[in-house]
Scaffold this active site. Sequence first.
Site, PDB file in Angstrom:
ATOM      1  N   LYS B  43      -0.651  -0.082 -46.345  1.00 44.42           N
ATOM      2  CA  LYS B  43      -1.108  -0.273 -44.968  1.00 44.42           C
ATOM      3  C   LYS B  43      -0.306  -1.389 -44.302  1.00 44.42           C
ATOM      4  O   LYS B  43       0.096  -2.347 -44.964  1.00 44.42           O
ATOM      5  CB  LYS B  43      -2.587  -0.669 -44.956  1.00 44.42           C
ATOM      6  CG  LYS B  43      -3.526   0.486 -45.215  1.00 44.42           C
ATOM      7  CD  LYS B  43      -4.954   0.013 -45.319  1.00 44.42           C
ATOM      8  CE  LYS B  43      -5.619  -0.120 -43.956  1.00 44.42           C
ATOM      9  NZ  LYS B  43      -5.871   1.163 -43.292  1.00 44.42           N
ATOM     10  N   CYS B 127       2.785   0.336 -33.036  1.00 46.08           N
ATOM     11  CA  CYS B 127       1.321   0.387 -33.057  1.00 46.08           C
ATOM     12  C   CYS B 127       0.847   0.678 -31.641  1.00 46.08           C
ATOM     13  O   CYS B 127       1.117  -0.091 -30.712  1.00 46.08           O
ATOM     14  CB  CYS B 127       0.730  -0.932 -33.542  1.00 46.08           C
ATOM     15  SG  CYS B 127      -1.069  -0.890 -33.550  1.00 46.08           S
ATOM     16  N   LYS B 162       9.502   2.860 -37.593  1.00 44.28           N
ATOM     17  CA  LYS B 162       8.462   3.836 -37.231  1.00 44.28           C
ATOM     18  C   LYS B 162       8.366   3.885 -35.712  1.00 44.28           C
ATOM     19  O   LYS B 162       8.042   2.894 -35.067  1.00 44.28           O
ATOM     20  CB  LYS B 162       7.116   3.464 -37.850  1.00 44.28           C
ATOM     21  CG  LYS B 162       6.055   4.549 -37.595  1.00 44.28           C
ATOM     22  CD  LYS B 162       4.971   4.522 -38.636  1.00 44.28           C
ATOM     23  CE  LYS B 162       3.985   5.660 -38.431  1.00 44.28           C
ATOM     24  NZ  LYS B 162       3.013   5.742 -39.522  1.00 44.28           N
ATOM     25  N   GLY B 240       3.003  13.821 -38.664  1.00 40.85           N
ATOM     26  CA  GLY B 240       2.142  14.322 -37.597  1.00 40.85           C
ATOM     27  C   GLY B 240       1.587  15.693 -37.934  1.00 40.85           C
ATOM     28  O   GLY B 240       2.295  16.685 -37.864  1.00 40.85           O
ATOM     29  N   GLY B 262      -1.276  11.872 -43.214  1.00 43.36           N
ATOM     30  CA  GLY B 262      -2.430  11.006 -42.982  1.00 43.36           C
ATOM     31  C   GLY B 262      -3.713  11.795 -42.976  1.00 43.36           C
ATOM     32  O   GLY B 262      -4.465  11.813 -43.942  1.00 43.36           O
TER      33      GLY B 262
END
Lengths: 290, 315
Positions: B43, B127, B162, B240, B262
Site C-alpha cells: 500500500k 492519488c 502511476k 482497471g 484491485g
Amino acid sequence: MNDLAPDRKYTNAAIPVGGVDPHPDKPTGEFLTDVVSNDWVNGEYKLLVVRAAERALTAYAGQFYHLLCPSPDGAEVWMRRPMSIYKVDKAAGCLEFLYKCEGRGTQGMATLEAGDTFNIAGPLGVGFTLDPAWKNIVVLGRGVGLATLAPLSQLAAEKGVGVTAVLSARRSDLVMSQDLFEELGAATVTVVDEDGSSAVENVEEILEKLIADGKADAFFTCGSSRLLKLMQNLGKKHDVPGQVAMEQIMVCGIGACYVCMRTFEINGEKTLKRVCREGPVFNMQEAVGW
Amino acid sequence: MVDLSVKIGDLTFQNPIQPASGAFSWEYNDVIDLNRLGALVAKTICREPRLGNPTPRMAETEAGIIQSIGLPGKGIDYFLENIVPEYAKFEPPLVVSVSSESAEDFAELARELSVPDVDVIECNISCPTRNTTGGNFAMQEDHTKMVMEGIRAATDKPVWAKLSPNAGDLVSVALAAEEAGADALVIANTFLSLKIRTDNFRPALGNKFGGMVSPALKPIVLRMVYQVAKEVNIPVIGVGGVTKAEDVVEYMLAGAHAVGIGYAGFRNPSALTTIIDDLETWCDERGIEKVTDLIGAVKDDDMEMDPLVAASHGV
C-alpha cells in the site's frame, strides 16, 4: 461461453463441499457452499443454513464470513457483506446465519433457495474470548446484534460458564435467539420498546442487580450504541471487563483496504482500527460508540 | 506449457499478474499463496503516519464502488522496519508504492526506500483526492516531469510512475514521465467520482470525493493503455477492471506488459491466483508458448471496411 464471461471449464478457486482444498493450513478460504434451507423465523429475520467444506467450519463465536450475496433486483451487488456466524454445526457440516432482510445484500440473500450455491469467504476476524477466571457472564444485545452474541452462549456452555442474556428488541415477536440461549442453559431477560422495559434506566437496574448477585464477571454486547455506553459506564464503576462486537461498511474483509475503520480510545489516546482484522470483537472500554 | 514470465526493465516477473497498490497487503496470505503472484505491491506509504480519510470510505454505485481511503499508514520508518520484512518472507519482487505532497520529499522518500528488499518504487503521483501541485502531480505534464526527474536522480531502483486517468492529455503526461526517466508506467489510478445520497442530501463518502473502482472502467483504461503504449518505449502496466484471464489478454493485446488487479481481489479473495491459473489454461489451449507474444498483438492495422463506407471515407 461468450466474450464477457470466462469459460466455465476454467478453475473456480472457491472450494466446494467435498472439493480439493489447495490450502488446508490457511486460516481463511473462499468457499462455495450449498444452501440447505433459508426460512423466515419471523416477519423480518431469516435463517440461512449452508453446507460447507470442512475448513469453513472452524469459526468460533464473534468471527464473521464475507458473503457474496446474489442480487435482489437485477443490478449488481458489488461488494461482499460481512456477517457474524450464528451457529457452526460440525456434525451436519453446516453453517448458519441469522439475518434481518434490510439492505440490498440481505435482500439478495433472502432469495437463496435450497439447492443454490453461495460463495462465502472466511472465517475472518477476532471473535469473543472467555477468560478461564470468569464463572458467570452477562450478554446484552439488541435486534440483529443478538445473532452475533448467540454463539457465545454455546462457547460458554462448553466451558461451564453461566450466562445471563438480556435480550432487547422493538417488539416481543422480534426478540431473536431466546430459544437458542435457553437451550444452552442461559437465563434470559427480555426487554422491549412496546412496554418501555427496554429503556436504558430499566436495563441499568437489571445489570446492577446481576452485578450485585455475582452474575457478572464479564460483559458482552452488540447492536446498540446506547447499550454499549451503559455497559461501559457500569463496567468502569464496578470493574467488570467486557467485549463488544462492532460493525462497519467493509470491502476486502482481509485487512488490506482500510475501509472498515472505527475509532477507539486507548489510554486517553484516540486511534483507528480495522473492524475486519483487529476486530470485529474489541475491548469494550476502548470502543467509541457510533 | 506457456511461459508466463514477463520482463519489465531488468526485472523478471514469473507472470503478468500483480495486485494493484492499495488493494493488497501481505494479509492476503491467509487465503492465497502469495508466492504465486507476479509481484507483491505494498500500500502507498508516506513520510508521516496518517490516519486516512473520514468514514464511510466506500459506497456502492450502479456500476462499481467509489472509495476514498486517504493513504493511511504508519509512516516510512515503521514501514521499513516492520512492513518490508513481512513482504520479504515471500519470493515475488516487492513493489513499494509511495506518495508525497512535495517533489523534494518524494525524491527523499525514494532514496530512503532504496533498500535491498525493495525491488521497485512505484510513484503514486496520481492519488485522485490530492491536488495537482500537492501529490496529484500526474494531472499535468510539467508537474509529472518535475517530480519524476527528482525521483530518478535519487535512486537506482526501477521507478514506475502511476498515472491518472483524470488527466486531460494522458499521452503527454506519459511521455513526460518517460522523458524524466521512469522505467515503466502504471495506467491508471482511480477515476475521481462523487455520490450524493438522495435520502439525506449528503455525499455518501466521508471525504466527499472518491475514486471509482469497477469492471466498468476496463474499456476506458484499456483505451488509455493502447494509446500510451503506442507512443512510449517503456513498458506499461494496465490497471482497471480486470476480473478474469481474458481481461489480462485484452490488456496485453493493447500493449501492456502486465496488469494490476484491485477490485477482483476484493470481490473474490482468491481471484488473483485463479486468474493466473486461467491465463495459463487460456494460452495452453491456443498453443501460445510465451505470454509476451500477446503484448501489443492487437490486429488493428488491416481493419476491413465495407466498400460503400470506405468510399464515403474517400478510401
